[in-house]
Write a protein that holds these residues in place. Structure first.
Motif, PDB file in Angstrom:
ATOM      1  N   ALA A 193       1.000  -1.219   0.086  1.00  0.00           N
ATOM      2  CA  ALA A 193      -0.009  -0.249   0.161  1.00  0.00           C
ATOM      3  C   ALA A 193       0.606   1.482   0.043  1.00  0.00           C
ATOM      4  CB  ALA A 193      -0.816   0.009   1.551  1.00  0.00           C
ATOM      5  N   LEU A 194       2.133   0.992   1.137  1.00  0.00           N
ATOM      6  CA  LEU A 194       2.817   2.519   1.072  1.00  0.00           C
ATOM      7  C   LEU A 194       3.180   2.811  -0.330  1.00  0.00           C
ATOM      8  CD1 LEU A 194       4.359   2.068   4.380  1.00  0.00           C
ATOM      9  CD2 LEU A 194       2.679   3.336   3.368  1.00  0.00           C
ATOM     10  N   MET A 195       3.806   1.622  -1.612  1.00  0.00           N
ATOM     11  CA  MET A 195       4.544   2.045  -2.480  1.00  0.00           C
ATOM     12  C   MET A 195       3.200   2.122  -3.198  1.00  0.00           C
ATOM     13  SD  MET A 195       7.656   0.778  -2.698  1.00  0.00           S
ATOM     14  CE  MET A 195       7.937   0.743  -4.036  1.00  0.00           C
ATOM     15  N   ILE A 196       2.394   2.233  -3.609  1.00  0.00           N
ATOM     16  CA  ILE A 196       1.195   3.254  -4.442  1.00  0.00           C
ATOM     17  C   ILE A 196       1.005   4.084  -4.122  1.00  0.00           C
ATOM     18  CG2 ILE A 196      -1.140   2.133  -4.739  1.00  0.00           C
ATOM     19  CD1 ILE A 196      -1.069  -1.056  -4.729  1.00  0.00           C
ATOM     20  N   ASP A 197       0.472   3.585  -2.936  1.00  0.00           N
ATOM     21  CA  ASP A 197       0.199   5.214  -2.736  1.00  0.00           C
ATOM     22  C   ASP A 197       1.487   6.082  -3.051  1.00  0.00           C
ATOM     23  OD1 ASP A 197      -2.593   4.832  -2.085  1.00  0.00           O
ATOM     24  OD2 ASP A 197      -2.752   4.372  -0.153  1.00  0.00           O
ATOM     25  N   ARG A 198       3.112   6.420  -1.836  1.00  0.00           N
ATOM     26  CA  ARG A 198       3.410   6.878  -2.488  1.00  0.00           C
ATOM     27  C   ARG A 198       3.376   8.237  -1.186  1.00  0.00           C
ATOM     28  NH1 ARG A 198       5.876   7.987  -7.931  1.00  0.00           N
ATOM     29  NH2 ARG A 198       3.286   7.653  -8.691  1.00  0.00           N
ATOM     30  N   PRO A 199       3.291   8.139   0.337  1.00  0.00           N
ATOM     31  CA  PRO A 199       2.994   9.039   0.590  1.00  0.00           C
ATOM     32  C   PRO A 199       4.508   9.927   0.689  1.00  0.00           C
ATOM     33  CG  PRO A 199       2.701   6.739   1.893  1.00  0.00           C
ATOM     34  CD  PRO A 199       2.855   6.393   0.541  1.00  0.00           C
ATOM     35  N   PHE A 200       5.506   8.714   0.936  1.00  0.00           N
ATOM     36  CA  PHE A 200       7.258   9.561   1.071  1.00  0.00           C
ATOM     37  C   PHE A 200       7.467   8.344   0.474  1.00  0.00           C
ATOM     38  CE2 PHE A 200       6.197   6.738   4.434  1.00  0.00           C
ATOM     39  CZ  PHE A 200       6.217   5.780   4.485  1.00  0.00           C
ATOM     40  N   THR A 201       8.813   8.797  -0.302  1.00  0.00           N
ATOM     41  CA  THR A 201      10.049   8.028  -0.436  1.00  0.00           C
ATOM     42  C   THR A 201      11.361   8.303   0.257  1.00  0.00           C
ATOM     43  OG1 THR A 201      10.814  10.552  -2.159  1.00  0.00           O
ATOM     44  CG2 THR A 201       9.218   8.633  -3.248  1.00  0.00           C
ATOM     45  N   VAL A 202      11.992   7.660  -0.449  1.00  0.00           N
ATOM     46  CA  VAL A 202      13.450   7.404   0.691  1.00  0.00           C
ATOM     47  C   VAL A 202      14.350   8.812   0.197  1.00  0.00           C
ATOM     48  CG1 VAL A 202      15.912   5.908   0.638  1.00  0.00           C
ATOM     49  CG2 VAL A 202      13.917   4.816   0.642  1.00  0.00           C
ATOM     50  N   GLY A 203      15.007   9.259   1.920  1.00  0.00           N
ATOM     51  CA  GLY A 203      15.173  10.734   2.052  1.00  0.00           C
ATOM     52  C   GLY A 203      13.661  11.987   2.342  1.00  0.00           C
ATOM     53  N   ASP A 204      12.732  11.855   2.606  1.00  0.00           N
ATOM     54  CA  ASP A 204      12.176  11.826   2.990  1.00  0.00           C
ATOM     55  C   ASP A 204      11.730  12.605   4.188  1.00  0.00           C
ATOM     56  OD1 ASP A 204      10.947  13.468  -0.025  1.00  0.00           O
ATOM     57  OD2 ASP A 204       9.197  12.422   0.166  1.00  0.00           O
ATOM     58  N   SER A 205      12.082  13.507   4.757  1.00  0.00           N
ATOM     59  CA  SER A 205      10.992  13.444   6.468  1.00  0.00           C
ATOM     60  C   SER A 205       9.568  13.673   6.605  1.00  0.00           C
ATOM     61  CB  SER A 205      12.179  14.919   7.283  1.00  0.00           C
ATOM     62  OG  SER A 205      13.305  14.622   6.410  1.00  0.00           O
ATOM     63  N   ILE A 206       9.856  12.787   7.960  1.00  0.00           N
ATOM     64  CA  ILE A 206       8.664  12.605   8.727  1.00  0.00           C
ATOM     65  C   ILE A 206       7.638  13.033   9.727  1.00  0.00           C
ATOM     66  CG2 ILE A 206       7.955  10.627   6.020  1.00  0.00           C
ATOM     67  CD1 ILE A 206       7.462   8.668   7.862  1.00  0.00           C
ATOM     68  N   ASN A 207       6.909  13.174   9.675  1.00  0.00           N
ATOM     69  CA  ASN A 207       6.339  12.790  11.651  1.00  0.00           C
ATOM     70  C   ASN A 207       5.333  12.100  11.251  1.00  0.00           C
ATOM     71  OD1 ASN A 207       5.413  13.200  14.008  1.00  0.00           O
ATOM     72  ND2 ASN A 207       5.702  15.320  13.928  1.00  0.00           N
ATOM     73  N   LEU A 236      -0.450  10.564   8.811  1.00  0.00           N
ATOM     74  CA  LEU A 236       1.524  10.626   9.049  1.00  0.00           C
ATOM     75  C   LEU A 236       1.934  12.170   7.993  1.00  0.00           C
ATOM     76  CD1 LEU A 236       3.641   7.487   7.275  1.00  0.00           C
ATOM     77  CD2 LEU A 236       3.726   9.686   6.069  1.00  0.00           C
ATOM     78  N   GLU A 237       2.055  13.069   8.994  1.00  0.00           N
ATOM     79  CA  GLU A 237       2.932  14.281   8.046  1.00  0.00           C
ATOM     80  C   GLU A 237       4.042  13.779   6.966  1.00  0.00           C
ATOM     81  OE1 GLU A 237       3.964  18.800   9.700  1.00  0.00           O
ATOM     82  OE2 GLU A 237       3.591  17.041  11.215  1.00  0.00           O
ATOM     83  N   ASN A 238       3.899  14.150   6.117  1.00  0.00           N
ATOM     84  CA  ASN A 238       5.554  14.853   5.293  1.00  0.00           C
ATOM     85  C   ASN A 238       6.129  15.927   5.773  1.00  0.00           C
ATOM     86  OD1 ASN A 238       7.704  13.795   3.157  1.00  0.00           O
ATOM     87  ND2 ASN A 238       6.566  13.071   2.082  1.00  0.00           N
ATOM     88  N   LEU A 239       7.314  16.183   5.854  1.00  0.00           N
ATOM     89  CA  LEU A 239       7.730  17.367   6.060  1.00  0.00           C
ATOM     90  C   LEU A 239       8.641  17.658   4.880  1.00  0.00           C
ATOM     91  CD1 LEU A 239       9.181  16.230   9.954  1.00  0.00           C
ATOM     92  CD2 LEU A 239       6.708  17.813   9.261  1.00  0.00           C
ATOM     93  N   SER A 240       8.820  16.780   4.606  1.00  0.00           N
ATOM     94  CA  SER A 240       9.714  17.135   3.083  1.00  0.00           C
ATOM     95  C   SER A 240       8.779  18.314   2.469  1.00  0.00           C
ATOM     96  CB  SER A 240      10.724  16.624   2.796  1.00  0.00           C
ATOM     97  OG  SER A 240      11.513  15.073   3.377  1.00  0.00           O
ATOM     98  N   GLU A 241       7.727  17.718   2.147  1.00  0.00           N
ATOM     99  CA  GLU A 241       6.729  18.599   0.869  1.00  0.00           C
ATOM    100  C   GLU A 241       6.564  19.446   1.458  1.00  0.00           C
ATOM    101  OE1 GLU A 241       5.783  16.984  -1.085  1.00  0.00           O
ATOM    102  OE2 GLU A 241       6.887  15.499  -1.295  1.00  0.00           O
ATOM    103  N   ARG A 242       6.681  20.236   2.507  1.00  0.00           N
ATOM    104  CA  ARG A 242       6.362  21.603   3.087  1.00  0.00           C
ATOM    105  C   ARG A 242       7.076  22.550   2.436  1.00  0.00           C
ATOM    106  NH1 ARG A 242       7.099  21.346   9.771  1.00  0.00           N
ATOM    107  NH2 ARG A 242       5.421  20.662  10.494  1.00  0.00           N
ATOM    108  N   ARG A 243       6.599  23.787   2.018  1.00  0.00           N
ATOM    109  CA  ARG A 243       6.930  25.162   1.298  1.00  0.00           C
ATOM    110  C   ARG A 243       7.793  26.107   2.273  1.00  0.00           C
ATOM    111  NH1 ARG A 243       7.292  21.567  -0.676  1.00  0.00           N
ATOM    112  NH2 ARG A 243       7.145  20.192  -3.454  1.00  0.00           N
ATOM    113  N   GLN A 244       6.953  25.792   3.407  1.00  0.00           N
ATOM    114  CA  GLN A 244       6.788  27.281   4.543  1.00  0.00           C
ATOM    115  C   GLN A 244       6.717  26.497   5.701  1.00  0.00           C
ATOM    116  OE1 GLN A 244       4.179  29.876   3.517  1.00  0.00           O
ATOM    117  NE2 GLN A 244       2.724  29.250   4.485  1.00  0.00           N
ATOM    118  N   ARG A 245       6.921  26.702   7.579  1.00  0.00           N
ATOM    119  CA  ARG A 245       7.325  26.924   8.293  1.00  0.00           C
ATOM    120  C   ARG A 245       6.367  27.950   8.911  1.00  0.00           C
ATOM    121  NH1 ARG A 245      10.104  22.026  11.112  1.00  0.00           N
ATOM    122  NH2 ARG A 245      10.846  20.896   9.622  1.00  0.00           N
ATOM    123  N   ARG A 246       5.953  27.839   9.773  1.00  0.00           N
ATOM    124  CA  ARG A 246       4.970  29.480  10.916  1.00  0.00           C
ATOM    125  C   ARG A 246       5.597  29.263  11.787  1.00  0.00           C
ATOM    126  NH1 ARG A 246      -0.808  28.798  13.013  1.00  0.00           N
ATOM    127  NH2 ARG A 246       0.288  27.172  14.115  1.00  0.00           N
TER     128      ARG A 246
END
Length: 340
Positions: A167-181, A219-229
């Motif tokens: 399921a993770l391979m199909i949905d791809r919520p992240f890739t190797v090297g991404d930062s997640i929470n 699951l939060e993909n931190l690498s997809e952030r474009r900005q931080r508040r």
């Protein structure tokens, strides 16, 4: 033999595969395989003397036993060689994946390498059962289908993790090297496996999470952030005059709007509330970065500028305080028994 295979792989792939790593993976199993193959060919040239006789009915035929042991060792060596060769191919595709901009292939290569190894080992097990132990493989597979329910119940969590990995391979919520929470755990994806995913936390620890947990909670993909508040409160002393508070708010707003690292999104600087011991000024601004270290640097610069603004405006910061009023009653108000 290892050099021959190495030259063939390098010629067909047009990749600079490291020779030392290739030799480390392929040479030991290839040595064992060639040795067993030479023993088999040599044994074909031997003839058992007739004087040795043949075993009687019911007696153990040591020649058959030796043959079974030999073929078992031969298939083990062949399996070992096949696994190492698949790893060599995985190393080759890993080098190819590193040259692409996408991180998806970096994640797919180890996943499919492990998948091919698992299927190869299962196939070799069935070959060993049929060739060495004379087991009817087709009947065995049919019986496994009948007992599949019991196996599935016994290995429920393992199967959940396996299906979660697909399921993770199909949905791809992240890739190797991404930062997640995930579940309060933050880190960088190191490897996605069949059963678990490995995270390298920001403090250097290696955390292993079952794949089913990654699909069963947010699951939060931190690498997809474009900005931080950034959001915090500046607390001014209660004796700060109203015009001074207004000047501080306007100056901070002007600095946020003119800073090239914080002016992509409009900031919010407002006199927000009357606190217990302070006048609270709400500060909200956005930094155009996904890197935590860069965000903290910009936030530090803004904080230092706020210190300078408050000082230049004649204001001062508040600290927790209380005003206590002590009432003293005259002795005439007390009962006569207490005054004597």
């Amino acid at each position: 033999m290892s050099r021959f295979v190495f030259r063939w792989v390098r010629k067909e792939s047009h990749e600079e595969v490291p020779w030392t790593e290739f030799l480390r993976l392929l040479r030991p199993p290839l040595e064992v395989f060639i040795m067993l193959l030479a023993l088999y060919l040599a044994s074909k040239s031997l003839e058992v003397p007739g004087a040795w006789g043949t075993p009687s009915d019911g007696a153990l035929d040591f020649r058959v036993l030796i043959e079974k042991v030999y073929f078992s060792a031969f298939l083990l060596a062949l399996t070992w060689l096949g696994i190492r060769f698949i790893k060599c191919m995985g190393l080759l595709f890993k080098l190819k994946a590193q040259k692409t901009a996408s991180k998806l292939d970096d994640q797919l290569v180890p996943f499919f390498r492990d998948l091919v190894i698992m299927l190869f080992v299962i196939g070799m097990v069935f070959i060993a059962l049929g060739r060495v132990f004379s087991v009817d493989v087709l009947t065995l597979v049919t019986s496994l289908g009948i007992g599949g329910l019991a196996i599935a119940l016994a290995a429920r969590e393992t199967l959940e993790n396996l299906f979660a990995s697909f399921a993770l391979m199909i949905d791809r919520p992240f890739t190797v090297g991404d930062s997640i929470n995930v579940g309060g755990t933050e880190g960088t994806i190191v490897k996605l496996g069949f059963r678990s995913t490995r995270l390298q936390t920001f403090d250097g620890s290696l955390v292993t999470l079952p794949n089913r947990l990654l699909t069963s909670q947010s699951l939060e993909n931190l690498s997809e952030r474009r900005q931080r508040r950034a959001r915090f409160v500046v607390r001014l002393a209660y004796d700060t005059p109203g015009p001074t508070v207004k000047a501080i708010v306007e100056t901070i707003q002007q600095h946020i709007d003119q800073n090239p690292e914080t002016n992509e999104e409009p900031g919010v600087i407002r006199f927000d509330a009357f606190g217990e011991s302070s006048l609270d000024v709400l500060v909200i601004f956005y930094v155009q970065t996904a890197i935590a270290r860069e965000f903290n640097r910009v936030k530090e610069e803004v904080n230092l500028k706020i210190l300078e603004i408050v000082k230049d405006s004649g204001g001062r910061f508040a600290f927790p305080s209380r005003e206590l009023y002590i009432r003293q009653e005259s002795s005439s108000a007390l009962p006569e028994s207490e005054t004597t």
